[in-house]
Scaffold this motif. Structure first.
Motif, PDB file in Angstrom:
ATOM      1  N   GLY A  35       0.779  -1.222   0.000  1.00 57.73           N
ATOM      2  CA  GLY A  35       0.000   0.000   0.000  1.00 57.73           C
ATOM      3  C   GLY A  35       0.817   1.282   0.000  1.00 57.73           C
ATOM      4  N   VAL A  36       2.152   1.184  -0.046  1.00 55.52           N
ATOM      5  CA  VAL A  36       2.959   2.405  -0.084  1.00 55.52           C
ATOM      6  C   VAL A  36       2.906   3.034  -1.475  1.00 55.52           C
ATOM      7  CG1 VAL A  36       4.523   1.567   1.723  1.00 55.52           C
ATOM      8  CG2 VAL A  36       5.158   1.280  -0.682  1.00 55.52           C
ATOM      9  N   THR A  37       3.209   4.315  -1.548  1.00 55.92           N
ATOM     10  CA  THR A  37       3.305   5.013  -2.825  1.00 55.92           C
ATOM     11  C   THR A  37       4.591   4.564  -3.502  1.00 55.92           C
ATOM     12  OG1 THR A  37       2.107   6.905  -1.946  1.00 55.92           O
ATOM     13  CG2 THR A  37       3.452   7.298  -3.902  1.00 55.92           C
ATOM     14  N   TYR A  38       4.520   4.262  -4.798  1.00 52.98           N
ATOM     15  CA  TYR A  38       5.721   3.798  -5.503  1.00 52.98           C
ATOM     16  C   TYR A  38       5.630   4.127  -6.983  1.00 52.98           C
ATOM     17  CZ  TYR A  38       2.966  -0.031  -7.403  1.00 52.98           C
ATOM     18  OH  TYR A  38       2.009  -0.755  -8.081  1.00 52.98           O
ATOM     19  N   LYS A  39       6.789   4.121  -7.635  1.00 51.52           N
ATOM     20  CA  LYS A  39       6.880   4.266  -9.081  1.00 51.52           C
ATOM     21  C   LYS A  39       7.893   3.261  -9.590  1.00 51.52           C
ATOM     22  CE  LYS A  39       5.717   9.146  -9.568  1.00 51.52           C
ATOM     23  NZ  LYS A  39       6.194  10.488  -9.952  1.00 51.52           N
ATOM     24  N   VAL A  40       7.486   2.481 -10.587  1.00 48.52           N
ATOM     25  CA  VAL A  40       8.386   1.519 -11.208  1.00 48.52           C
ATOM     26  C   VAL A  40       9.154   2.236 -12.308  1.00 48.52           C
ATOM     27  CG1 VAL A  40       8.536  -0.626 -12.528  1.00 48.52           C
ATOM     28  CG2 VAL A  40       6.838  -0.401 -10.696  1.00 48.52           C
ATOM     29  N   THR A  45      12.783   0.496  -8.624  1.00 48.94           N
ATOM     30  CA  THR A  45      11.486   0.993  -8.177  1.00 48.94           C
ATOM     31  C   THR A  45      11.714   1.882  -6.976  1.00 48.94           C
ATOM     32  OG1 THR A  45      10.352  -0.963  -9.010  1.00 48.94           O
ATOM     33  CG2 THR A  45       9.215   0.311  -7.319  1.00 48.94           C
ATOM     34  N   THR A  46      11.035   3.041  -6.953  1.00 49.50           N
ATOM     35  CA  THR A  46      11.163   3.980  -5.841  1.00 49.50           C
ATOM     36  C   THR A  46       9.865   3.998  -5.052  1.00 49.50           C
ATOM     37  OG1 THR A  46      12.717   5.333  -7.095  1.00 49.50           O
ATOM     38  CG2 THR A  46      11.664   6.367  -5.188  1.00 49.50           C
ATOM     39  N   MET A  47      10.014   3.892  -3.729  1.00 48.74           N
ATOM     40  CA  MET A  47       8.890   3.941  -2.811  1.00 48.74           C
ATOM     41  C   MET A  47       8.989   5.214  -1.972  1.00 48.74           C
ATOM     42  SD  MET A  47       8.910  -0.008  -1.452  1.00 48.74           S
ATOM     43  CE  MET A  47      10.653   0.015  -0.970  1.00 48.74           C
ATOM     44  N   GLU A  48       7.831   5.694  -1.506  1.00 48.89           N
ATOM     45  CA  GLU A  48       7.766   6.929  -0.729  1.00 48.89           C
ATOM     46  C   GLU A  48       6.977   6.657   0.536  1.00 48.89           C
ATOM     47  OE1 GLU A  48       6.978  10.693  -2.975  1.00 48.89           O
ATOM     48  OE2 GLU A  48       5.139  10.666  -1.784  1.00 48.89           O
ATOM     49  N   GLY A  49       7.513   7.048   1.688  1.00 51.70           N
ATOM     50  CA  GLY A  49       6.776   6.844   2.931  1.00 51.70           C
ATOM     51  C   GLY A  49       7.664   6.915   4.146  1.00 51.70           C
ATOM     52  N   ASP A  50       7.209   6.288   5.205  1.00 49.00           N
ATOM     53  CA  ASP A  50       7.957   6.198   6.445  1.00 49.00           C
ATOM     54  C   ASP A  50       9.126   5.235   6.248  1.00 49.00           C
ATOM     55  OD1 ASP A  50       8.094   6.487   9.524  1.00 49.00           O
ATOM     56  OD2 ASP A  50       8.057   4.318   9.177  1.00 49.00           O
ATOM     57  N   SER A  88       9.736  13.727  -1.433  1.00 50.09           N
ATOM     58  CA  SER A  88       8.693  13.526  -2.432  1.00 50.09           C
ATOM     59  C   SER A  88       9.297  13.219  -3.793  1.00 50.09           C
ATOM     60  CB  SER A  88       7.823  14.784  -2.525  1.00 50.09           C
ATOM     61  OG  SER A  88       7.020  14.767  -3.679  1.00 50.09           O
ATOM     62  N   MET A  89       8.845  12.141  -4.408  1.00 44.17           N
ATOM     63  CA  MET A  89       9.279  11.820  -5.766  1.00 44.17           C
ATOM     64  C   MET A  89       8.874  12.931  -6.722  1.00 44.17           C
ATOM     65  SD  MET A  89       8.488   7.732  -6.169  1.00 44.17           S
ATOM     66  CE  MET A  89       6.936   7.703  -5.294  1.00 44.17           C
ATOM     67  N   ASP A  90       7.654  13.412  -6.579  1.00 39.79           N
ATOM     68  CA  ASP A  90       7.161  14.460  -7.466  1.00 39.79           C
ATOM     69  C   ASP A  90       7.976  15.737  -7.345  1.00 39.79           C
ATOM     70  OD1 ASP A  90       5.205  12.806  -8.520  1.00 39.79           O
ATOM     71  OD2 ASP A  90       3.660  13.514  -7.141  1.00 39.79           O
ATOM     72  N   ASP A  91       8.334  16.125  -6.128  1.00 32.60           N
ATOM     73  CA  ASP A  91       9.125  17.334  -5.942  1.00 32.60           C
ATOM     74  C   ASP A  91      10.505  17.209  -6.584  1.00 32.60           C
ATOM     75  OD1 ASP A  91       7.051  18.520  -4.577  1.00 32.60           O
ATOM     76  OD2 ASP A  91       8.001  18.381  -2.600  1.00 32.60           O
ATOM     77  N   LEU A  92      11.115  16.033  -6.446  1.00 32.33           N
ATOM     78  CA  LEU A  92      12.457  15.842  -6.995  1.00 32.33           C
ATOM     79  C   LEU A  92      12.482  15.790  -8.504  1.00 32.33           C
ATOM     80  CD1 LEU A  92      14.047  13.285  -4.507  1.00 32.33           C
ATOM     81  CD2 LEU A  92      14.512  15.721  -4.692  1.00 32.33           C
ATOM     82  N   THR A  93      11.364  15.448  -9.124  1.00 28.24           N
ATOM     83  CA  THR A  93      11.342  15.296 -10.578  1.00 28.24           C
ATOM     84  C   THR A  93      10.461  16.327 -11.284  1.00 28.24           C
ATOM     85  OG1 THR A  93       9.537  13.682 -10.461  1.00 28.24           O
ATOM     86  CG2 THR A  93      11.797  12.814 -10.448  1.00 28.24           C
ATOM     87  N   ALA A  94       9.886  17.268 -10.549  1.00 29.97           N
ATOM     88  CA  ALA A  94       8.911  18.216 -11.102  1.00 29.97           C
ATOM     89  C   ALA A  94       9.449  18.977 -12.317  1.00 29.97           C
ATOM     90  CB  ALA A  94       8.459  19.204 -10.039  1.00 29.97           C
ATOM     91  N   LYS A  95      10.681  19.391 -12.306  1.00 28.74           N
ATOM     92  CA  LYS A  95      11.197  20.191 -13.408  1.00 28.74           C
ATOM     93  C   LYS A  95      11.374  19.373 -14.693  1.00 28.74           C
ATOM     94  CE  LYS A  95      16.111  19.930 -12.252  1.00 28.74           C
ATOM     95  NZ  LYS A  95      17.278  20.734 -11.843  1.00 28.74           N
ATOM     96  N   TYR A  96      11.286  18.052 -14.589  1.00 32.20           N
ATOM     97  CA  TYR A  96      11.428  17.191 -15.774  1.00 32.20           C
ATOM     98  C   TYR A  96      10.089  16.747 -16.344  1.00 32.20           C
ATOM     99  CZ  TYR A  96      16.123  17.062 -13.917  1.00 32.20           C
ATOM    100  OH  TYR A  96      17.355  17.423 -13.434  1.00 32.20           O
TER     101      TYR A  96
END
Length: 97
Positions: A35-40, A45-50, A88-96
């Protein structure tokens, strides 16, 4: 926001020299079930959470490889943490994007 990002590349030694992709798919299923947030990605694969929760997922992924008969497994792990709990994955990749 999360306090950590954990990227993992799992490289199982398959029981009979089979293709690793079905085993990697099984590892990703462990992430999905958590149930963690992830992107393959193509190589990891990168997961986001505690952080503690994410490391438990990594442990379960390795256990799954053993359950599938893999005699050994390599997990390459990268960890990114922030004291302000704003990893945050989104914050780190937002400019791309």
């Amino acid at each position: 926001m999360a306090n950590a990002l954990v990227s993992i590349q799992i490289i199982p030694k398959t029981p009979n020299g089979e293709d690793v992709i079905p085993f990697v798919d099984a590892a990703i299923e462990v992430i999905q079930a958590s149930g963690v947030t992830y992107k393959v990605g193509p190589l990891e694969t990168t997961m986001e959470g505690d952080l503690r929760e994410l490391l438990l997922v990594v442990e379960k992924m390795n256990q799954r490889m053993l359950e599938l008969g893999c005699p050994s497994n390599i997990s390459q792990v990268k960890i990114y943490t922030r004291a302000d709990d704003r990893a945050s994955m989104d914050d780190l990749t937002a400019k791309y994007n």
